[in-house]
Design an enzyme around this catalytic site. Sequence first.
Site, PDB file in Angstrom:
ATOM      1  N   ASP A  91      11.116  -1.810  -6.757  1.00  0.00           N
ATOM      2  CA  ASP A  91      11.931  -3.045  -6.751  1.00  0.00           C
ATOM      3  C   ASP A  91      11.667  -4.402  -7.330  1.00  0.00           C
ATOM      4  OD1 ASP A  91       9.913  -3.148  -4.714  1.00  0.00           O
ATOM      5  OD2 ASP A  91      11.455  -3.112  -3.018  1.00  0.00           O
ATOM      6  N   ASN A 146      13.282  -3.853   9.798  1.00  0.00           N
ATOM      7  CA  ASN A 146      14.437  -3.408  10.038  1.00  0.00           C
ATOM      8  C   ASN A 146      14.705  -2.057   9.642  1.00  0.00           C
ATOM      9  OD1 ASN A 146      14.734  -3.686   7.232  1.00  0.00           O
ATOM     10  ND2 ASN A 146      16.257  -5.295   7.483  1.00  0.00           N
ATOM     11  N   HIS A 148      14.138  -1.106   6.465  1.00  0.00           N
ATOM     12  CA  HIS A 148      14.300  -1.146   4.857  1.00  0.00           C
ATOM     13  C   HIS A 148      13.075  -0.321   4.188  1.00  0.00           C
ATOM     14  CE1 HIS A 148      12.512  -5.114   4.074  1.00  0.00           C
ATOM     15  NE2 HIS A 148      11.592  -4.125   3.608  1.00  0.00           N
TER      16      HIS A 148
HETATM   17  C1  F6R Z   1       8.169  -3.545  -1.776  1.00  0.00           C
HETATM   18  C2  F6R Z   1       9.046  -2.930  -0.990  1.00  0.00           C
HETATM   19  C3  F6R Z   1       9.319  -3.172   0.548  1.00  0.00           C
HETATM   20  C4  F6R Z   1       8.105  -3.269   1.463  1.00  0.00           C
HETATM   21  C5  F6R Z   1       8.516  -3.454   2.925  1.00  0.00           C
HETATM   22  C6  F6R Z   1       6.961  -3.530   3.563  1.00  0.00           C
HETATM   23  O1  F6R Z   1       7.827  -3.073  -3.007  1.00  0.00           O
HETATM   24  O2  F6R Z   1       9.791  -2.273  -1.383  1.00  0.00           O
HETATM   25  O3  F6R Z   1      10.183  -2.298   1.167  1.00  0.00           O
HETATM   26  O4  F6R Z   1       7.424  -2.026   1.250  1.00  0.00           O
HETATM   27  O5  F6R Z   1       9.026  -4.876   3.010  1.00  0.00           O
HETATM   28  O6  F6R Z   1       6.189  -4.569   3.348  1.00  0.00           O
HETATM   29  P1  F6R Z   1       4.819  -4.825   3.912  1.00  0.00           P
HETATM   30  O7  F6R Z   1       3.849  -3.818   3.139  1.00  0.00           O
HETATM   31  O8  F6R Z   1       4.363  -6.169   3.310  1.00  0.00           O
HETATM   32  O9  F6R Z   1       4.680  -4.872   5.490  1.00  0.00           O
END
Ligand code: F6R
Length: 244
Positions: free
Chosen positions: A70, A139, A141
């Site tokens: 992303d 959440n 995602h």
């Molecule tokens: C980043 C991405 C997000 C993160 C998620 C967790 O490219 O796609 O889905 O993987 O927000 O982020 P962290 O690792 O910072 O807790």
Amino acid sequence: MSHIRLIQVETYEEMSRLAADRISAQIQRKPDSVLGLATGSSPVGTYQLLVEGCAMGDLDFSKIRTVNLDEYCGLAPEDPRSYRYFMDYHLFNRVNIEKKNTFVPDGLAEDPEAEAAAYERRIESMGGVDLQLLGIGHNGHIGFNEPAEGFAPNTHVVELAKRTREANAKFFDRPEDMPRFALTMGIGSILRARKILLLGGPDKAEIMDRAMHGPVSPDVPASVLQLHPDVTFLLCAQPPQKRK
Ligand code: F6R
């Protein structure tokens, strides 16, 4: 029945070591692998270990190709808050990868919808992703696939959820600088990867449990991983230690 394997370790360093070992094995098994990569705090230690493996001559990235999950809409590649910058900084500038073989959605694309479609075609033309690295949001995602009405099949433009914007606002001087839109691989793009490795720290234990054992539902996007035959969740009990 969920196929997801869960490996729980004590420290962030152990989690990073396990992830780096799996990625290294993939690179050694197939030197022209397509790696699907993530940004965020979870994979930073993994990237550091891959950099060290390359410096020691154990890993060769010269034929490796990468696609990132992303990117924020509106941020230039040289903007330190962009995901392209993050990847260059943490990995690409430090290993012998060819920059032209690294792909991150173009946050400045004039037509983000067209960029999303072109990105999906690119993944397909590369033969698909061999190993996809993921983090997970509080959440549920994955990528920027937020809880929604349904599962998005392909790379698309998404409006970021309030909670995600709040979690990421710390990287921006003013809350209003935080982008509202992003480009993200879809749930289908992620599921088409041949292997999936998801990393999370202690604050993600609860949502990882829901993703593994709760109903498969777009309310918790990561729950869809139950449908994939080769998924490993790595969970560490302690957050990363600050380097002295
Ligand atoms: C980043 C991405 C997000 C993160 C998620 C967790 O490219 O796609 O889905 O993987 O927000 O982020 P962290 O690792 O910072 O807790």
